[in-house]
Motif scaffolding. Structure first.
Motif, mmCIF file in Angstrom:
data_model
loop_
_atom_site.group_PDB
_atom_site.id
_atom_site.type_symbol
_atom_site.label_atom_id
_atom_site.label_comp_id
_atom_site.label_asym_id
_atom_site.label_seq_id
_atom_site.Cartn_x
_atom_site.Cartn_y
_atom_site.Cartn_z
ATOM 1 N N LYS A 1 14.259 38.855 -26.015
ATOM 2 C CA LYS A 1 13.610 38.169 -24.644
ATOM 3 C C LYS A 1 14.800 38.252 -23.784
ATOM 4 C CE LYS A 1 10.831 36.026 -28.197
ATOM 5 N NZ LYS A 1 10.627 34.573 -28.670
ATOM 6 N N GLU B 1 9.874 40.395 -22.443
ATOM 7 C CA GLU B 1 10.208 39.058 -22.103
ATOM 8 C C GLU B 1 10.886 38.263 -21.405
ATOM 9 O OE1 GLU B 1 8.979 35.756 -24.749
ATOM 10 O OE2 GLU B 1 6.737 35.458 -23.484
ATOM 11 N N ASP C 1 7.462 35.178 -17.330
ATOM 12 C CA ASP C 1 6.577 35.609 -17.726
ATOM 13 C C ASP C 1 6.303 34.172 -19.180
ATOM 14 O OD1 ASP C 1 6.535 38.243 -18.457
ATOM 15 O OD2 ASP C 1 8.723 38.074 -18.623
#
Ligand code: FAD
Ligand code: AMP
Lengths: 312, 248
Positions: free
Chosen positions: B2, B57, B81
């Protein structure tokens, strides 16, 4: 415990002029001032630092593998040294800006960035909004002061000092998670942009790396350092270390010559403290003329070679 | 992996900021607000890393008034996102912001936290370095190039002496300089799509972070103004003026 510690800046062998300017700020705070030099070979740098007027003691901390340039390596050691100090200062150069917030956060205190004037031991002036406002800020009197010094606001401390130099080995382990690889500098023979008394800068109007040659020629005739606008750097005419402005270098030469630079607010932030500003621009309405002490409207490709020739 | 990106809501960089006549602050009424320019660059970098297949993400986060939703929606339209808004009505100083990002980093476990090198309102240039310190992770500030190689990143940094390269283990905090990339423009259909993406709001008090707002501001003043000087006609006029000032 009212004492100030300055983190010296250097290039591996020589003290940076920003250190002497930070010393002047520290002297205005009014307490005893010690300096610490972290370097792989600190002795010659420490000898220079010990000569700054007003320094009480200089500590040397020997590092390895260029860890002296890594904030993550220095911060824990500075935190342990800071126990004996009320104030910790570093210049507001890329070195100090990278390092000192890491120290402040580990100490759990705020940092005052870009100190431009000292109003008291805990009260300072600093610029915000690209210098469009100046604020008076303070931190609680029982809190450590961690601050970076806006070098363009302070003259360099005089020489002639003879501080004691001591080796130190503060606790604080350097983490292995960050490694220094190298520095690609432009290694210029010209005067250093941040301390040169005269600076000639070129902007987007130069239109190519080759054309920038006329700026270098004028600078060499004047014995000046060379700067540039962001547009000239972004376009690749000159390297990044020549950028003057809010996000580049903040400078205060006696003479600043802006050539083919429009005078955007972000550029002007970098030259507010210059002694005399000269602007050469073909557009009589360019904002640079609002701040220039001497303005000349015309085509730089005619004016600059003529100026260089007449000065030579 | 992430990636966590900070998006601060600030007065647009084209606005000439003015101090209020009574010195109590700067004029903000009716002034255009935007994403801090360095944070757009941070988001662009995160999106490129995701598009190159190195991240799954991208989360954008802002700490500020409810109105910062606008900037987060723009971030979602650019391609993030999801978004997190930590609502704070009073000023958020860098140490407080850093404690919030540290909290979010612990919760989300990102491989990279990318922030701007400075917010163009307070011009502090502190938050990224502080997050790295609190999180006990590497920092690579003022980045103009970022290369990921598995568990490490090689970062080129714009420093006063030129371009410095360092290598850091992930997770790490990176702060962006202007030349890292050129952010993309938002397209209309993306603005529509962004409306459906999640935007979580939580009050700052609910995060349980200690305030780091230790700096108090007692006065705002306009900067000393430089006076417009003289215009000269030609190079000879310029030389005369410079000689009079003793500069040549
Ligand atoms: C967050 C942020 C940070 C920034 N930080 C900085 C910074 O640190 N430093 C910085 O400089 N900028 C910075 N900028 C960019 C700034 O806003 C301007 O875009 C930039 O300064 C413009 O550079 P310039 O004056 O060279 O180019 P331009 O604005 O394009 O001006 C070129 C000038 O040259 C003149 N000209 C053209 N041809 C000739 C000729 N033949 N003879 C004479 N004159 C000629 C034109 O009349 C014009 O005035 C920043 C921007 C942002 C958003
Ligand atoms: N209130 C905030 N909301 C979101 N991001 C922030 C906030 N404050 C700081 N940041 C991030 O930290 C960077 C540096 O801010 P500063 O230390 O204030 O100059 C900004 O470019 C943002 O990426």
């Amino acid at each position: 415990m009212s004492k100030t510690l300055i983190i010296a800046e250097h290039n591996g062998s020589q003290l940076n002029a920003s250190t002497a300017k930070s010393m002047t700020c520290a002297a205005q705070i009014g307490h005893d001032v010690d300096l610490v030099v972290f370097a792989d070979q600190p002795d010659a740098i420490a000898a220079e630092a010990a000569g700054l007027a007003g320094v009480s003691r200089v500590f040397t901390v020997t590092t390895s593998d260029n860890q002296c340039f890594l904030a993550a390596a220095l911060a824990p050691m500075i935190v342990s040294l800071a126990a004996d100090y009320s104030h910790v200062l570093a210049p507001s150069t890329t070195f100090g800006k990278d390092l000192l917030p890491r120290v402040a956060a580990l100490l759990g205190v705020a940092q005052i960035s870009d100190i431009m004037a000292v109003k008291g031991p805990h009260e300072f002036e600093r610029p915000i909004y690209a210098g469009n406002a100046i604020v008076t800020v303070s931190v609680p009197a029982d809190s450590k002061v961690v601050g970076t010094v806006r070098t363009a606001s302070f003259a360099a401390a005089a020489g002639g000092g003879s501080a004691a130099v001591e080796a130190a080995s503060p606790a604080g382990e350097a983490p292995s998670h960050t490694r220094y690889v190298g520095l690609a500098g432009s290694a210029s023979e010209r005067p250093d942009l941040q301390s040169a008394p005269k600076v000639v800068s070129g902007g987007r109007a130069l239109a190519s790396e080759e054309n920038f040659e006329i700026i270098y020629k004028l600078a060499d005739t004047l014995g000046a350092g060379v700067g540039a606008s962001r547009a000239a750097v972004d376009a690749g005419y000159v390297p990044n270390d020549m950028q003057v402005g809010q996000t580049g270098k903040i400078i205060a030469p006696d003479l600043y010559v802006a050539i083919g630079i429009s005078g955007a607010i972000q550029h002007l932030t970098g030259i507010k403290d210059a002694g005399t500003i000269v602007a050469i621009n073909k557009d009589a309405e360019a904002p640079i003329f609002e701040v220039a002490d001497i303005g000349l409207v015309g085509d730089l490709f005619n004016i600059v070679p003529e100026l260089t020739e007449k000065l030579g | 992996m992430k990636i966590l990106v900070g998006l601060k809501r600030v007065i647009d960089y084209n606005v000439r900021v003015q101090v209020k006549p009574d010195g109590s602050g700067v004029v903000t009424d009716g002034v255009k607000m935007s994403i801090n320019p360095f944070d757009e660059i941070a988001l662009e970098e995160a999106l490129r890393i995701k598009e190159a297949g190195h991240a799954e993400e991208v989360i954008v986060a802002s700490i500020g008034p409810s109105a910062a939703q606008q900037q987060l929606r723009t971030g979602l339209a650019m391609g993030a996102d999801r978004a997190v808004l930590v609502v704070a009505d009073e000023e958020v100083q860098p140490l407080t912001a850093a404690r919030v990002f540290h909290k979010l980093a612990e919760k989300e476990g990102p491989g990279l936290v990318i922030l701007g090198k400075q917010a163009i309102d307070d011009d502090s240039s502190q938050t990224g370095q502080m997050v790295a310190a609190l999180w006990d992770r590497p920092q690579a500030t003022f980045a103009s190039k970022l290369e990921l190689n598995g568990q490490t990143a090689t970062v080129t940094r714009e420093v006063d002496a030129g371009l410095e390269t360092i290598e850091v283990d992930l997770p790490a905090v990176v702060t962006t300089d202007l030349r890292l990339n050129e952010p993309r423009f938002v397209k209309l259909p993306d603005i529509m799509k962004a409306k459906k993406k999640p935007l979580d709001e939580m009050p700052l008090a609910d995060l349980g972070v200690e305030s780091g707002n230790f700096i108090s501001t007692s006065a705002y003043a306009p900067p000393a103004q430089r006076q417009r000087g003289v215009m000269v006609e030609d190079v000879d006029g310029l030389l005369t003026a410079l000689k009079e000032k003793g500069l040549i």
